[in-house]
Write an enzyme that holds these catalytic residues in place. Sequence first.
Site, mmCIF file in Angstrom:
data_model
loop_
_atom_site.group_PDB
_atom_site.id
_atom_site.type_symbol
_atom_site.label_atom_id
_atom_site.label_comp_id
_atom_site.label_asym_id
_atom_site.label_seq_id
_atom_site.Cartn_x
_atom_site.Cartn_y
_atom_site.Cartn_z
ATOM 1 N N HIS A 152 -24.699 2.412 5.174
ATOM 2 C CA HIS A 152 -23.721 2.255 4.088
ATOM 3 C C HIS A 152 -23.143 3.613 3.677
ATOM 4 O O HIS A 152 -21.950 3.745 3.441
ATOM 5 C CB HIS A 152 -24.371 1.622 2.852
ATOM 6 N N ASP B 127 -35.255 1.783 -5.038
ATOM 7 C CA ASP B 127 -35.837 1.187 -6.247
ATOM 8 C C ASP B 127 -37.313 1.590 -6.363
ATOM 9 O O ASP B 127 -38.133 1.162 -5.562
ATOM 10 C CB ASP B 127 -35.694 -0.338 -6.171
ATOM 11 N N GLY C 156 -20.474 9.249 -4.139
ATOM 12 C CA GLY C 156 -20.200 8.727 -2.798
ATOM 13 C C GLY C 156 -21.270 9.168 -1.817
ATOM 14 O O GLY C 156 -21.669 10.321 -1.801
ATOM 15 N N HIS D 292 -31.125 1.740 7.063
ATOM 16 C CA HIS D 292 -30.102 0.755 6.689
ATOM 17 C C HIS D 292 -29.153 1.338 5.630
ATOM 18 O O HIS D 292 -27.934 1.265 5.766
ATOM 19 C CB HIS D 292 -30.811 -0.497 6.167
ATOM 20 N N GLU D 293 -29.721 1.942 4.603
ATOM 21 C CA GLU D 293 -28.871 2.467 3.516
ATOM 22 C C GLU D 293 -27.938 3.562 4.021
ATOM 23 O O GLU D 293 -26.785 3.660 3.593
ATOM 24 C CB GLU D 293 -29.739 3.006 2.370
ATOM 25 N N ASP E 47 -24.364 8.553 -1.837
ATOM 26 C CA ASP E 47 -25.722 8.675 -2.385
ATOM 27 C C ASP E 47 -26.540 7.409 -2.172
ATOM 28 O O ASP E 47 -26.004 6.307 -2.133
ATOM 29 C CB ASP E 47 -25.668 9.011 -3.872
ATOM 30 N N GLY F 276 -18.673 13.079 -5.208
ATOM 31 C CA GLY F 276 -19.565 12.711 -6.303
ATOM 32 C C GLY F 276 -20.677 11.803 -5.836
ATOM 33 O O GLY F 276 -21.403 12.111 -4.894
ATOM 34 N N GLN G 161 -44.171 -11.374 28.755
ATOM 35 C CA GLN G 161 -43.833 -11.765 30.130
ATOM 36 C C GLN G 161 -44.161 -13.222 30.414
ATOM 37 O O GLN G 161 -43.603 -13.814 31.326
ATOM 38 C CB GLN G 161 -44.547 -10.821 31.094
ATOM 39 N N HIS H 259 -22.390 -4.704 5.855
ATOM 40 C CA HIS H 259 -23.399 -5.504 6.553
ATOM 41 C C HIS H 259 -22.846 -6.159 7.808
ATOM 42 O O HIS H 259 -21.667 -6.489 7.887
ATOM 43 C CB HIS H 259 -23.971 -6.564 5.620
HETATM 44 C C1 2NI Z 1 -32.199 -5.339 2.264
HETATM 45 C C2 2NI Z 1 -31.886 -5.572 0.945
HETATM 46 C C3 2NI Z 1 -31.572 -4.510 0.130
HETATM 47 C C4 2NI Z 1 -31.616 -3.222 0.638
HETATM 48 C C5 2NI Z 1 -31.932 -3.004 1.949
HETATM 49 C C6 2NI Z 1 -32.212 -4.057 2.776
HETATM 50 C C7 2NI Z 1 -32.515 -3.854 4.177
HETATM 51 C C8 2NI Z 1 -31.953 -4.694 5.145
HETATM 52 C C9 2NI Z 1 -32.202 -4.502 6.491
HETATM 53 C C10 2NI Z 1 -33.011 -3.497 6.872
HETATM 54 C C11 2NI Z 1 -33.606 -2.648 5.941
HETATM 55 C C12 2NI Z 1 -33.333 -2.836 4.601
HETATM 56 C C13 2NI Z 1 -33.256 -3.333 8.258
HETATM 57 N N1 2NI Z 1 -33.422 -3.239 9.377
HETATM 58 O O1 2NI Z 1 -31.184 -4.715 -1.172
HETATM 59 C C14 2NI Z 1 -30.452 -5.876 -1.475
HETATM 60 C C15 2NI Z 1 -28.978 -5.838 -1.097
HETATM 61 N N2 2NI Z 1 -28.420 -4.513 -1.095
HETATM 62 C C16 2NI Z 1 -28.075 -3.905 -2.359
HETATM 63 C C17 2NI Z 1 -28.226 -3.840 0.093
HETATM 64 O O2 2NI Z 1 -28.012 -4.411 1.123
HETATM 65 N N3 2NI Z 1 -28.304 -2.531 0.097
HETATM 66 O O3 2NI Z 1 -28.209 -1.886 1.273
HETATM 67 ZN ZN ZN Z 2 -27.358 -3.173 2.724
#
Ligand code: 2NI
Ligand code: ZN
Length: 465
Positions: free
Chosen positions: A220, A196, A190, A216-217, A192, A188, A327, A226
């Site tokens: 997850h 924003d 999961g 980054h996402e 995704d 489902g 350098q 993290h």
């Molecule tokens: C930071 C905050 C965020 C979502 C993504 C980031 C982020 C952090 C590090 C890098 C890129 C993006 C790199 N390199 O939202 C606030 C907290 N949340 C919900 C998360 O951490 N979501 O991933």
């Molecule tokens: Zn994050």
Amino acid sequence: MSSLPLLLLLWALGSQGFPATSDTQEQDMEMVQKYLENYYNLKIDGMQKKQRSHDPLAEKLKQMQEFFGLKVTGKPDAETLKKMKQPRCGVSDVTLRFKLTPGNPRWEHTHLTYRIENYTPDLPRADVDHAIEKAFQLWSKVSPLTFRRVFQGQADIMLSFVWGDHYDNNPFYGPDGILAHAFQPGPGIGGDVHFDEDETWTSDSRNYNLYRVAAHELGHSLGLSHSTDIGALMYPNYIFSDDVELNQDDINGIQAIYGPSENPIQPNVPQTPKVCDNKLTFDAITTIRGEMMFFKDRFYMRTNSYYPEVELNLISVFWPHLPKGFQAAYEVVYRDEVRFFKGNKYWAVQGQDALYGYPKDIYSSFGFPRSVKHIDAAVSEEETGKTYFFVANQYWRYDEYKRSMDAGYPKMIVEDFPGIGNKVDAVFKKDGFFYFFHGTRQYKFDPKTKRILTLLKTNSWFNCR
Ligand code: 2NI
Ligand code: ZN
Ligand code: ZN
């Protein structure tokens, strides 16, 4: 390992309701202790009496359980034993800083699909497609995972731009703050990813770069939480820098879940420097407004007199557009200017502001001959306005007031700085002494007597124990 600590351990566990009677249990306990010694730095002192308040084994067990996203009980329960028996990487977990998502969710298949459900008006569609594709590639390159884009129906990882309350119990609250979120592996929702739509998405250095956030996402989406490693993509804070890349900690994380990649050669993976590592070397060092700043790859380390701990951070936090891997660097105090050198170019900053019109080349500005391809180290004397440039086994002297190279240079380093060797990585001047760095060595040099006063570790400025 003598048998005394093991007996103590059995007794300790027994007292928590784990009677160690059968042979297999005894073997398990031995395994638990070995595991914690190997990967969690457990030390059980044979003479030590067990205290109620401090039970090192239970503490280490909790640490291990937290690390693997298991239930934190401090007891060697079945799940914990199972985890300890799995094949693993030989690196101590205490040095790893990534975290797995609690409960250890992972994809059970390695060939995953994704779908881009909608687009942001901030960017051309092709740019969105490209950013997402590149973000997936970062992770597929270092794991057995593959990602195939689909254009309709359900995919494992659905990506969309949404705003405000979008009915998943994790509303967004307008610009900044939470940029995006992603769900852990599962059916489902999961996996995704929701971006924003109240943010402005970019494909450059302006906030927020879609490729960087997507990369980054997706960590997850694949089961990573993290990391505390500031150089990791999975570090919780968005910091812009020109290149998006996984570092060793991100790779350790994804490989802890899915195993290594089919193409095991991963050349030059960036690593975050460890400030108290005896083998630490520097690219460049300078004073800056009364503080010292040390540079290594994409990172700076900074000390000051009122805060005992050294600060480690990304150079791009201060100066987003300077390159990594300088350098040489030096400060011209009377101009309140710091200059950074890489190859035949240099950049200038005043505090946090990068000065306009840079990079410039070192030939027209300083009068170096074309045979000089880069500067190894540089330092300027506040009292005389003279700047010393170290290039291989020679040095040049430049006059900051006259803005010209002094006559009679280059000279051999050994003539005026005997004992420091014939190559310098970095140098700065403090309280009348030069500090020269080469490899893992640092020399305190007295220019008046032309003698080395002391030989130091490179990280002697960092309050390491
Ligand atoms: C930071 C905050 C965020 C979502 C993504 C980031 C982020 C952090 C590090 C890098 C890129 C993006 C790199 N390199 O939202 C606030 C907290 N949340 C919900 C998360 O951490 N979501 O991933
Ligand atoms: Zn994050
Ligand atoms: Zn959402």
